[in-house]
Enzyme design. Structure first.
Site, PDB file in Angstrom:
ATOM      1  N   ASP A 110       9.622   6.889  13.286  1.00 36.38           N
ATOM      2  CA  ASP A 110      10.970   6.295  13.195  1.00 36.38           C
ATOM      3  C   ASP A 110      12.099   7.314  13.067  1.00 36.38           C
ATOM      4  O   ASP A 110      13.271   6.976  13.205  1.00 36.38           O
ATOM      5  CB  ASP A 110      11.029   5.285  12.038  1.00 36.38           C
ATOM      6  CG  ASP A 110      10.643   5.884  10.686  1.00 36.38           C
ATOM      7  OD1 ASP A 110      10.956   7.069  10.419  1.00 36.38           O
ATOM      8  OD2 ASP A 110      10.036   5.163   9.876  1.00 36.38           O
ATOM      9  N   HIS A 125       2.739  12.154  14.934  1.00 33.98           N
ATOM     10  CA  HIS A 125       2.518  11.099  15.929  1.00 33.98           C
ATOM     11  C   HIS A 125       3.693  10.911  16.881  1.00 33.98           C
ATOM     12  O   HIS A 125       3.768   9.897  17.558  1.00 33.98           O
ATOM     13  CB  HIS A 125       2.168   9.780  15.215  1.00 33.98           C
ATOM     14  CG  HIS A 125       0.856   9.832  14.489  1.00 33.98           C
ATOM     15  ND1 HIS A 125       0.468   8.930  13.523  1.00 33.98           N
ATOM     16  CD2 HIS A 125      -0.182  10.721  14.595  1.00 33.98           C
ATOM     17  CE1 HIS A 125      -0.735   9.247  13.074  1.00 33.98           C
ATOM     18  NE2 HIS A 125      -1.154  10.330  13.696  1.00 33.98           N
ATOM     19  N   CYS A 133       6.625  12.420  30.310  1.00 29.34           N
ATOM     20  CA  CYS A 133       6.097  11.950  31.586  1.00 29.34           C
ATOM     21  C   CYS A 133       4.737  11.281  31.374  1.00 29.34           C
ATOM     22  O   CYS A 133       3.833  11.877  30.792  1.00 29.34           O
ATOM     23  CB  CYS A 133       5.953  13.122  32.557  1.00 29.34           C
ATOM     24  SG  CYS A 133       5.208  12.624  34.130  1.00 29.34           S
ATOM     25  N   ASN A 223       1.441   4.853  -3.649  1.00 29.76           N
ATOM     26  CA  ASN A 223       1.234   3.736  -2.738  1.00 29.76           C
ATOM     27  C   ASN A 223       1.311   2.440  -3.522  1.00 29.76           C
ATOM     28  O   ASN A 223       0.981   2.418  -4.708  1.00 29.76           O
ATOM     29  CB  ASN A 223      -0.139   3.851  -2.046  1.00 29.76           C
ATOM     30  CG  ASN A 223      -0.222   3.032  -0.772  1.00 29.76           C
ATOM     31  OD1 ASN A 223      -0.126   1.800  -0.801  1.00 29.76           O
ATOM     32  ND2 ASN A 223      -0.382   3.711   0.352  1.00 29.76           N
ATOM     33  N   ALA A 241       7.462   3.871  -2.978  1.00 28.56           N
ATOM     34  CA  ALA A 241       7.899   5.263  -2.833  1.00 28.56           C
ATOM     35  C   ALA A 241       9.387   5.402  -3.159  1.00 28.56           C
ATOM     36  O   ALA A 241       9.824   6.422  -3.701  1.00 28.56           O
ATOM     37  CB  ALA A 241       7.641   5.728  -1.395  1.00 28.56           C
TER      38      ALA A 241
HETATM   39  C1  BJW Z   1       3.982   1.468   0.496  1.00 27.55           C
HETATM   40  C2  BJW Z   1       5.181   0.772   0.449  1.00 27.55           C
HETATM   41  C3  BJW Z   1       6.169   1.323  -0.357  1.00 27.55           C
HETATM   42  C4  BJW Z   1       3.920  -0.303   1.773  1.00 27.55           C
HETATM   43  N1  BJW Z   1       5.939   2.463  -1.016  1.00 27.55           N
HETATM   44  N2  BJW Z   1       3.769   2.585  -0.175  1.00 27.55           N
HETATM   45  C5  BJW Z   1     -13.312   5.490  16.953  1.00 27.55           C
HETATM   46  C6  BJW Z   1     -12.879   5.198  18.245  1.00 27.55           C
HETATM   47  C7  BJW Z   1     -11.729   5.773  18.804  1.00 27.55           C
HETATM   48  C8  BJW Z   1     -10.981   6.647  18.079  1.00 27.55           C
HETATM   49  C9  BJW Z   1     -11.410   6.923  16.802  1.00 27.55           C
HETATM   50  C10 BJW Z   1     -12.560   6.384  16.239  1.00 27.55           C
HETATM   51  N3  BJW Z   1     -12.710   6.872  15.006  1.00 27.55           N
HETATM   52  C11 BJW Z   1     -11.672   7.701  14.779  1.00 27.55           C
HETATM   53  C12 BJW Z   1     -10.889   7.749  15.872  1.00 27.55           C
HETATM   54  C13 BJW Z   1      -9.667   8.524  16.059  1.00 27.55           C
HETATM   55  C14 BJW Z   1      -8.438   7.687  15.820  1.00 27.55           C
HETATM   56  C15 BJW Z   1      -8.510   7.037  14.431  1.00 27.55           C
HETATM   57  O1  BJW Z   1      -8.302   7.669  13.433  1.00 27.55           O
HETATM   58  N4  BJW Z   1      -8.809   5.749  14.373  1.00 27.55           N
HETATM   59  C16 BJW Z   1      -8.986   5.078  13.073  1.00 27.55           C
HETATM   60  C17 BJW Z   1      -8.082   3.847  13.002  1.00 27.55           C
HETATM   61  C18 BJW Z   1     -10.431   4.774  12.907  1.00 27.55           C
HETATM   62  N5  BJW Z   1      -7.374   8.629  15.889  1.00 27.55           N
HETATM   63  C19 BJW Z   1      -6.822   8.944  17.043  1.00 27.55           C
HETATM   64  O2  BJW Z   1      -7.110   8.375  18.085  1.00 27.55           O
HETATM   65  C20 BJW Z   1      -5.842  10.078  17.012  1.00 27.55           C
HETATM   66  N6  BJW Z   1      -6.223  11.006  18.011  1.00 27.55           N
HETATM   67  C21 BJW Z   1      -7.356  11.695  17.924  1.00 27.55           C
HETATM   68  O3  BJW Z   1      -8.067  11.627  16.940  1.00 27.55           O
HETATM   69  O4  BJW Z   1      -7.647  12.432  19.030  1.00 27.55           O
HETATM   70  C22 BJW Z   1      -8.993  12.938  19.125  1.00 27.55           C
HETATM   71  C23 BJW Z   1      -9.965  11.784  19.367  1.00 27.55           C
HETATM   72  C24 BJW Z   1      -9.741  10.899  20.371  1.00 27.55           C
HETATM   73  C25 BJW Z   1     -10.642   9.837  20.597  1.00 27.55           C
HETATM   74  C26 BJW Z   1     -11.742   9.665  19.781  1.00 27.55           C
HETATM   75  C27 BJW Z   1     -11.944  10.551  18.735  1.00 27.55           C
HETATM   76  C28 BJW Z   1     -11.056  11.626  18.532  1.00 27.55           C
HETATM   77  C29 BJW Z   1      -4.457   9.567  17.337  1.00 27.55           C
HETATM   78  C30 BJW Z   1      -3.955   8.656  16.279  1.00 27.55           C
HETATM   79  C31 BJW Z   1      -2.605   8.124  16.672  1.00 27.55           C
HETATM   80  C32 BJW Z   1      -2.141   7.035  15.717  1.00 27.55           C
HETATM   81  N7  BJW Z   1      -1.012   6.443  16.243  1.00 27.55           N
HETATM   82  C33 BJW Z   1      -0.417   5.317  15.496  1.00 27.55           C
HETATM   83  C34 BJW Z   1       0.337   4.359  16.411  1.00 27.55           C
HETATM   84  C35 BJW Z   1       1.394   4.933  17.164  1.00 27.55           C
HETATM   85  C36 BJW Z   1       1.940   3.839  17.977  1.00 27.55           C
HETATM   86  C37 BJW Z   1       3.237   3.361  17.452  1.00 27.55           C
HETATM   87  O5  BJW Z   1       3.754   3.733  16.409  1.00 27.55           O
HETATM   88  O6  BJW Z   1       3.750   2.558  18.175  1.00 27.55           O
HETATM   89  O7  BJW Z   1       0.394   5.846  14.469  1.00 27.55           O
HETATM   90  S1  BJW Z   1      -1.558   4.257  14.677  1.00 27.55           S
HETATM   91  C38 BJW Z   1      -0.502   3.908  13.339  1.00 27.55           C
HETATM   92  O8  BJW Z   1      -1.255   4.312  12.186  1.00 27.55           O
HETATM   93  C39 BJW Z   1       0.701   4.859  13.479  1.00 27.55           C
HETATM   94  C40 BJW Z   1       0.736   5.470  12.098  1.00 27.55           C
HETATM   95  O9  BJW Z   1       1.385   6.710  12.131  1.00 27.55           O
HETATM   96  C41 BJW Z   1      -0.711   5.528  11.703  1.00 27.55           C
HETATM   97  C42 BJW Z   1      -0.938   5.624  10.220  1.00 27.55           C
HETATM   98  O10 BJW Z   1      -0.523   4.452   9.594  1.00 27.55           O
HETATM   99  P1  BJW Z   1       0.152   4.526   8.156  1.00 27.55           P
HETATM  100  O11 BJW Z   1       1.392   5.294   8.224  1.00 27.55           O
HETATM  101  O12 BJW Z   1      -0.856   4.936   7.176  1.00 27.55           O
HETATM  102  O13 BJW Z   1       0.612   2.996   7.972  1.00 27.55           O
HETATM  103  P2  BJW Z   1      -0.229   1.763   7.384  1.00 27.55           P
HETATM  104  O14 BJW Z   1       0.492   0.543   7.791  1.00 27.55           O
HETATM  105  O15 BJW Z   1      -1.661   1.856   7.752  1.00 27.55           O
HETATM  106  O16 BJW Z   1      -0.137   1.945   5.826  1.00 27.55           O
HETATM  107  C43 BJW Z   1       1.064   1.776   5.126  1.00 27.55           C
HETATM  108  C44 BJW Z   1       0.790   2.005   3.665  1.00 27.55           C
HETATM  109  O17 BJW Z   1       2.015   1.972   2.962  1.00 27.55           O
HETATM  110  C45 BJW Z   1      -0.121   0.943   3.042  1.00 27.55           C
HETATM  111  O18 BJW Z   1      -1.159   1.600   2.339  1.00 27.55           O
HETATM  112  C46 BJW Z   1       0.788   0.195   2.065  1.00 27.55           C
HETATM  113  O19 BJW Z   1       0.132  -0.211   0.885  1.00 27.55           O
HETATM  114  C47 BJW Z   1       1.814   1.242   1.763  1.00 27.55           C
HETATM  115  N8  BJW Z   1       3.136   0.759   1.375  1.00 27.55           N
HETATM  116  N9  BJW Z   1       5.050  -0.359   1.258  1.00 27.55           N
HETATM  117  C48 BJW Z   1       4.692   3.044  -0.892  1.00 27.55           C
HETATM  118  N10 BJW Z   1       7.375   0.695  -0.482  1.00 27.55           N
END
Ligand code: BJW
Length: 253
Positions: A110, A125, A133, A223, A241
């Site tokens: 964001d 990310h 591209c 969190n 936070a």
């Molecule tokens: C508060 C609050 C307040 C609320 N105060 N707290 C099996 C198959 C295929 C792939 C994988 C696999 N196993 C692992 C992988 C790799 C995969 C992965 O990790 N998957 C897991 C889900 C299992 N990772 C990838 O693919 C990454 N690339 C990679 O590893 O390349 C090598 C590779 C490729 C292929 C296979 C294996 C290896 C890339 C990851 C890219 C993630 N992108 C995203 C989306 C972008 C799209 C978009 O934004 O439009 O990024 S996913 C989404 O999750 C976004 C975020 O940055 C990311 C993390 O989420 P975050 O920030 O933690 O948010 P939330 O919602 O999950 O949590 C919010 C928290 O806040 C909660 O805990 C609340 O309690 C808390 N909260 N209010 C404090 N006020």
């Protein structure tokens, strides 16, 4: 302090002491940091992945299958974020980011850390406000800034090769920028590693706290709820936070 109620909880005081005494502090943020600004999280209550399927919107295959659908979803995301402002958590982290020895790493796309004035943020990310591209042409792999709101309905073309442009966001299954990962990994060598507002399930970002602990850092999380990192960190603080970070900042300053 005029009353016992106003005394910060012991764990907040303990974390403030650790941060205050540290030479190197690394902070990893996630969507929860922007929740108080009105930006939807991914996995929590009201989270994007509870309504939409990541496979349909946030993978390279999804864009190949239906680029217009993905484009429109990001146009909507951009409009949502454009209406949001940085909150108190971003403000504290912006101040801390200007101190020597502090590294701020974010998974958020964001740009609210940037708008709050944070320096040298490692944006793992990518950004909602940049395009690149979709065909990975040599000149178009370097993202370019595009801050239009609303985005045009028709997908713009890469200025270098004429292929589709796409959001410069790291989708599932895509590699993160190697230099960002290197910077983040280097910053796991620190005295205090703090995760804020992340569910800690998406790799490689989720691995950094483990690496940091392995290297001897004091690890903590802020969190609202328990996370995948809760059983690893030395200290968990439950709360928003936007409240906890200002409380810590008051104790440290
Ligand atoms: C508060 C609050 C307040 C609320 N105060 N707290 C099996 C198959 C295929 C792939 C994988 C696999 N196993 C692992 C992988 C790799 C995969 C992965 O990790 N998957 C897991 C889900 C299992 N990772 C990838 O693919 C990454 N690339 C990679 O590893 O390349 C090598 C590779 C490729 C292929 C296979 C294996 C290896 C890339 C990851 C890219 C993630 N992108 C995203 C989306 C972008 C799209 C978009 O934004 O439009 O990024 S996913 C989404 O999750 C976004 C975020 O940055 C990311 C993390 O989420 P975050 O920030 O933690 O948010 P939330 O919602 O999950 O949590 C919010 C928290 O806040 C909660 O805990 C609340 O309690 C808390 N909260 N209010 C404090 N006020």
């Amino acid at each position: 302090m005029s009353s016992l109620e106003e005394r910060p909880p012991d764990h907040t005081v303990k974390l403030a002491g650790r941060i205050g005494a540290a030479t190197r502090v690394t902070i990893l943020t996630g969507a929860g940091v922007s929740a108080a600004s009105g930006v939807p999280t991914f996995r929590g209550v009201g989270g994007l992945w509870r309504t939409y399927r990541a496979e349909d919107l946030a993978t390279p295959d999804a864009f190949t299958r239906d680029p217009q659908l993905v484009w429109e979803w990001y146009a909507w995301r951009r409009e949502t974020v454009a209406a949001c402002r940085p909150n108190a958590a971003h403000a504290v982290l912006a101040r801390w980011s200007r101190r020597d020895g502090t590294t701020l790493i974010t998974q958020n796309v964001d740009d609210l850390h940037l708008r709050a004035g944070s320096r040298d943020v490692v944006r793992l990310h990518g950004s909602l406000w940049e395009l690149k591209c979709a065909d990975h042409c040599a000149a178009g792999v370097t993202p370019w800034r595009d801050e239009r709101v609303p985005l045009p309905e028709r997908i713009p073309r890469c200025p270098h090769c004429g292929g589709y442009a796409r959001p410069a966001i790291v989708w599932f299954g895509e590699s993160l920028d190697a230099s960002d990962v290197d910077r983040a990994l280097a910053a796991t060598a620190c005295d205090v590693f703090l995760t804020v507002g992340t569910s800690a399930v998406v790799y490689p970002a989720a691995g950094f706290v483990h690496e940091s602990k392995r290297r001897g850092a004091f690890t903590a999380e802020i969190n609202m709820d328990e996370t995948a990192a809760s059983s690893t960190v030395d200290l968990s603080i439950r709360g928003g936070a936007e409240e906890i970070l200002p409380a810590l900042d008051r104790l440290i300053s």
